[in-house]
Design a protein around this motif. Sequence first.
Motif, PDB file in Angstrom:
ATOM      1  N   GLN A 144       0.821  -1.208   0.000  1.00 53.72           N
ATOM      2  CA  GLN A 144       0.000   0.000   0.000  1.00 53.72           C
ATOM      3  C   GLN A 144       0.856   1.260   0.000  1.00 53.72           C
ATOM      4  O   GLN A 144       0.548   2.226  -0.710  1.00 53.72           O
ATOM      5  CB  GLN A 144      -0.949   0.000   1.203  1.00 53.72           C
ATOM      6  N   GLU A 145       1.929   1.251   0.780  1.00 54.76           N
ATOM      7  CA  GLU A 145       2.837   2.401   0.800  1.00 54.76           C
ATOM      8  C   GLU A 145       3.491   2.605  -0.563  1.00 54.76           C
ATOM      9  O   GLU A 145       3.640   3.738  -1.031  1.00 54.76           O
ATOM     10  CB  GLU A 145       3.894   2.220   1.885  1.00 54.76           C
ATOM     11  N   ARG A 184       2.260   1.749  -3.454  1.00 56.01           N
ATOM     12  CA  ARG A 184       1.228   2.265  -4.357  1.00 56.01           C
ATOM     13  C   ARG A 184       1.031   3.767  -4.163  1.00 56.01           C
ATOM     14  O   ARG A 184       0.921   4.513  -5.136  1.00 56.01           O
ATOM     15  CB  ARG A 184      -0.105   1.548  -4.113  1.00 56.01           C
ATOM     16  N   GLU A 185       0.951   4.174  -2.901  1.00 52.75           N
ATOM     17  CA  GLU A 185       0.767   5.599  -2.606  1.00 52.75           C
ATOM     18  C   GLU A 185       1.943   6.416  -3.124  1.00 52.75           C
ATOM     19  O   GLU A 185       1.755   7.490  -3.706  1.00 52.75           O
ATOM     20  CB  GLU A 185       0.578   5.806  -1.103  1.00 52.75           C
ATOM     21  N   TYR A 219       3.975   5.661  -5.580  1.00 57.65           N
ATOM     22  CA  TYR A 219       3.891   5.654  -7.040  1.00 57.65           C
ATOM     23  C   TYR A 219       2.856   6.671  -7.510  1.00 57.65           C
ATOM     24  O   TYR A 219       3.109   7.471  -8.411  1.00 57.65           O
ATOM     25  CB  TYR A 219       3.537   4.257  -7.542  1.00 57.65           C
ATOM     26  N   ASP A 220       1.671   6.612  -6.906  1.00 58.70           N
ATOM     27  CA  ASP A 220       0.596   7.533  -7.294  1.00 58.70           C
ATOM     28  C   ASP A 220       1.011   8.984  -7.079  1.00 58.70           C
ATOM     29  O   ASP A 220       0.714   9.854  -7.902  1.00 58.70           O
ATOM     30  CB  ASP A 220      -0.686   7.219  -6.524  1.00 58.70           C
ATOM     31  N   ASP A 221       1.704   9.254  -5.965  1.00 55.50           N
ATOM     32  CA  ASP A 221       2.201  10.617  -5.704  1.00 55.50           C
ATOM     33  C   ASP A 221       3.155  11.059  -6.795  1.00 55.50           C
ATOM     34  O   ASP A 221       3.077  12.183  -7.274  1.00 55.50           O
ATOM     35  CB  ASP A 221       2.897  10.688  -4.330  1.00 55.50           C
ATOM     36  N   PRO A 244      -4.693  10.836  -8.205  1.00 55.56           N
ATOM     37  CA  PRO A 244      -5.484  11.101  -6.989  1.00 55.56           C
ATOM     38  C   PRO A 244      -5.407   9.919  -6.034  1.00 55.56           C
ATOM     39  O   PRO A 244      -5.207   8.772  -6.444  1.00 55.56           O
ATOM     40  CB  PRO A 244      -6.903  11.280  -7.509  1.00 55.56           C
ATOM     41  N   ASP A 245      -5.579  10.185  -4.739  1.00 52.89           N
ATOM     42  CA  ASP A 245      -5.576   9.143  -3.708  1.00 52.89           C
ATOM     43  C   ASP A 245      -6.890   8.363  -3.805  1.00 52.89           C
ATOM     44  O   ASP A 245      -7.958   8.908  -3.574  1.00 52.89           O
ATOM     45  CB  ASP A 245      -5.438   9.774  -2.325  1.00 52.89           C
ATOM     46  N   LEU A 246      -6.807   7.078  -4.172  1.00 52.59           N
ATOM     47  CA  LEU A 246      -7.982   6.232  -4.330  1.00 52.59           C
ATOM     48  C   LEU A 246      -8.259   5.369  -3.106  1.00 52.59           C
ATOM     49  O   LEU A 246      -9.201   4.575  -3.121  1.00 52.59           O
ATOM     50  CB  LEU A 246      -7.809   5.327  -5.559  1.00 52.59           C
ATOM     51  N   SER A 247      -7.456   5.526  -2.059  1.00 55.30           N
ATOM     52  CA  SER A 247      -7.624   4.661  -0.884  1.00 55.30           C
ATOM     53  C   SER A 247      -8.747   5.114   0.018  1.00 55.30           C
ATOM     54  O   SER A 247      -9.156   4.395   0.897  1.00 55.30           O
ATOM     55  CB  SER A 247      -6.320   4.605  -0.092  1.00 55.30           C
ATOM     56  N   ALA A 248      -9.273   6.296  -0.168  1.00 54.04           N
ATOM     57  CA  ALA A 248     -10.329   6.821   0.716  1.00 54.04           C
ATOM     58  C   ALA A 248     -11.683   6.325   0.353  1.00 54.04           C
ATOM     59  O   ALA A 248     -11.989   5.789  -0.625  1.00 54.04           O
ATOM     60  CB  ALA A 248     -10.313   8.346   0.687  1.00 54.04           C
TER      61      ALA A 248
END
Length: 124
Positions: A107-108, A110-111, A113-115, A120-124
């Motif tokens: 998960q870290e 992925r975050e 990479y996305d940053d 956009p943050d899709l984990s919310a």
Amino acid sequence: MANVYSERCPAREVLDRIADRWTVLVLGALADGPLRYGELRRRVEGVSEKMLTQTLRSLERDGLVVRHADEETPPAVDYALTELGASLEAPMAAVRGWAEQRIVEVQEAREAYDDRQGLPDLSA
């Protein structure tokens, strides 16, 4: 000899089957012993009836699961691992365990990479 890196290797089909998420979960659920369809569906949360049925049929065709129907009314149907299916339990347990132990790191990653990609943050 089989070589899964070869385009025409029939072992690729087996690799596709055992790499499927529902296969990993169904085989894990059956590792403790035979289960009826409804018990299996409750144990593998999120699987649709259609996907569970397809997965069970594929596993039965590949010789990994056996279907046993009692001659009752209504028929009681159990699913169990075959000897071949049971031989997959240790490697599958290792993969499931790895996923459970390393999910935070994934998960870290992925975050991060996305940053970097400005996603956009899709984990919310």
